[in-house]
Design an enzyme around this catalytic site. Structure first.
Site, PDB file in Angstrom:
ATOM      1  N   ASN A  60       0.920 -10.515   2.756  1.00  0.00           N
ATOM      2  CA  ASN A  60      -0.405 -11.028   2.408  1.00  0.00           C
ATOM      3  C   ASN A  60      -0.284 -12.424   1.809  1.00  0.00           C
ATOM      4  O   ASN A  60       0.079 -12.586   0.646  1.00  0.00           O
ATOM      5  CB  ASN A  60      -1.086 -10.085   1.407  1.00  0.00           C
ATOM      6  N   HIS A 108      -3.210  -0.085   6.193  1.00  0.00           N
ATOM      7  CA  HIS A 108      -3.369  -0.386   4.774  1.00  0.00           C
ATOM      8  C   HIS A 108      -3.122  -1.877   4.542  1.00  0.00           C
ATOM      9  O   HIS A 108      -2.213  -2.474   5.126  1.00  0.00           O
ATOM     10  CB  HIS A 108      -2.391   0.440   3.932  1.00  0.00           C
ATOM     11  N   HIS A 109      -3.950  -2.478   3.680  1.00  0.00           N
ATOM     12  CA  HIS A 109      -3.887  -3.927   3.475  1.00  0.00           C
ATOM     13  C   HIS A 109      -2.563  -4.367   2.855  1.00  0.00           C
ATOM     14  O   HIS A 109      -2.177  -5.542   2.941  1.00  0.00           O
ATOM     15  CB  HIS A 109      -5.049  -4.389   2.589  1.00  0.00           C
ATOM     16  N   SER A 110      -1.841  -3.451   2.200  1.00  0.00           N
ATOM     17  CA  SER A 110      -0.545  -3.810   1.632  1.00  0.00           C
ATOM     18  C   SER A 110       0.476  -4.126   2.722  1.00  0.00           C
ATOM     19  O   SER A 110       1.470  -4.819   2.473  1.00  0.00           O
ATOM     20  CB  SER A 110      -0.018  -2.677   0.749  1.00  0.00           C
TER      21      SER A 110
END
Length: 450
Positions: free
Chosen positions: A344, A148-150
């Site tokens: 991120n 997951h990009h989180s």
């Protein structure tokens, strides 16, 4: 409602891994309208030994805070990372593959595309690994990572994967990566530095105004690669959403890109952007030409070429703004904790694509170089990093994304497309490859006449 996480704090380390709230960017990536994953395909030259692989995960990724935490909402509805006990086998998937007469590369492409439509189990840390006993044209076996990009951005995750590996010449030693040489403003002369600072302020102001105009009223032209933005949220994230996205890829020779880079005194990224711009020009010219032929219009080639010049189309270029993180720093994070920046750390710049059919294909590179050179002397990326939520409102459902990844003298281009808008993605891959060939030929011809 209390959630049992199975969290076990090591003796003597109390407080070292306290629960952490999500950053604003991580919260964006978990939003329903932008639930985003990173999918990576790794080819191996030998068969995968499941037990050895799982043991490796236990010694590396499972010790990383983000890979051993689940995402929860507390009583105040604030999202937090909460440490939990991880069972490696729960995250390793080994599908049964029956190819028969099917093509292995096509099967992998379809497998990865289908994987993007299946959400991760939120009761566990948000990652999984698929081990595919599949011999493709590039590898003996394949590993597919879905994260997951989180959890983190692409740059941090690629560095982390490197930190989980060891040199073939010495299995106890971390791999080494080339150092990046960046020009520092401190090395400039006083007068030059003053000019640089004035231009930095001016370019940033101009980019900020353009960004505001884009969010308010300066929209892109409706084109086949923009997609249908009239879809309701139910259509996009309901059953019809399962029709897309689809993933396609094409691998080209990195040496061809370096040849162009050196001849034009550009960066690899500049060359790739120029190739993408040239390919999109060819692709859209063909799409508009086909549309006019169906309508019975004459001189469709000329009409579609004129249409290209009237199109306003901007690309959103993601930029890594993290200070360089070494492999050793990430290895330390998995071993004993580290203060290296994780998560991120990405901003983005809006790049106006100049769509046209040029007699000289190098014109695409010249225009890209000019615009990128100015944007590098701007703080637009830092500004967009602090206003990431606007990205969704501005772009909506993206019909086309391009990823470029180099490794072992090869450059693989990945396209993520909405097939309802781009019905012939293989043709777009062909256009990218042909654009690179024509630009390389133009460079070689120019060098031969000099």
């Amino acid at each position: 409602m209390k959630i049992k996480t199975g969290r076990q704090e090591p003796a003597g380390n109390k407080g070292e891994h306290d629960d952490e709230p999500l950053t604003p960017t991580a919260r964006l990536f978990t939003a329903p309208e932008f639930n985003c994953y990173i999918t990576a395909v790794i080819g191996l030259k030998s068969k995968i030994k499941r037990d050895v692989f799982i043991e490796g995960l236990e010694q590396t990724l499972l010790k990383h805070p983000r890979f051993s935490s689940i995402l929860v909402n507390d009583n105040s509805q604030e999202q937090k990372w909460v440490r939990t006990k991880v069972v490696a086998e729960d995250h390793v998937i080994i599908p049964k593959i029956e190819l028969e007469n099917a093509n292995a590369d096509a099967f992998l492409e379809s497998y990865v595309s289908d994987l993007t439509t299946i959400p991760l189990d939120t009761s566990k840390p948000l990652w999984e690994v698929h081990l595919l006993d599949l011999k493709t044209s590039d590898a003996q076996n394949v590993v597919v990572l879905k994260i997951h990009h989180s959890v983190g951005d692409g740059m941090s995750l690629m560095s982390l994967v490197h930190a989980c590996t060891r040199k073939t010449s010495n299995h106890e030693e971390l791999p080494s990566l080339p150092n990046e040489n960046r020009l520092s403003s401190k090395s400039m002369a006083g007068y030059s530095r003053l000019i640089w600072m004035v231009m930095l302020v001016w370019n940033t102001l101009c980019d900020a105004l353009k960004f505001i105009a884009t969010t308010m009223f300066l929209k892109d032209t409706d084109t086949p690669i923009k997609g249908d933005f009239r879809l309701s949220k139910a259509d996009v994230f309901g059953s019809s959403y399962q029709k897309f996205p689809r993933l396609f890829n094409r691998t080209v020779d990195l040496e061809d890109i370096k040849l162009i880079k050196n001849a034009m005194k550009m960066t690899v990224n500049d060359v790739l952007l120029g190739v993408a711009q040239a390919a999109l020009s060819e692709y859209l010219e063909r799409r508009y030409g086909e549309k006019e032929k169906k309508a019975g219009e004459h001189e469709s080639k000329r009409n579609s070429s004129n249409m290209l010049k009237e199109i306003r189309l901007r690309a959103c270029l993601l930029v890594n703004i993290r200070p360089t993180t070494g492999v050793q720093d990430l290895a330390n994070m998995m071993a004993k904790g580290s203060k290296c920046k994780w998560g991120n750390w990405i901003g983005y710049m809006l790049f106006p694509l100049s769509l046209a059919l040029h007699d000289d294909p190098l014109e695409h590179l010249r225009r890209v170089k000019s615009i990128i050179h100015r944007k590098k002397n701007s703080l637009q990326v830092l500004l967009t990093f602090t206003s990431t939520k606007i990205l969704i409102k501005m772009l909506g459902v993206v019909a086309l994304t391009m990823h470029f990844q180099s490794y072992m003298n090869k450059m693989t281009i990945y396209l993520t497309v909405d097939p309802t808008a781009i019905c012939d993605p293989h043709q777009l891959c062909d256009d990218l490859e042909e654009s690179l060939r024509s630009i390389k030929a133009a460079v070689q011809e120019r060098n031969a006449t000099q």
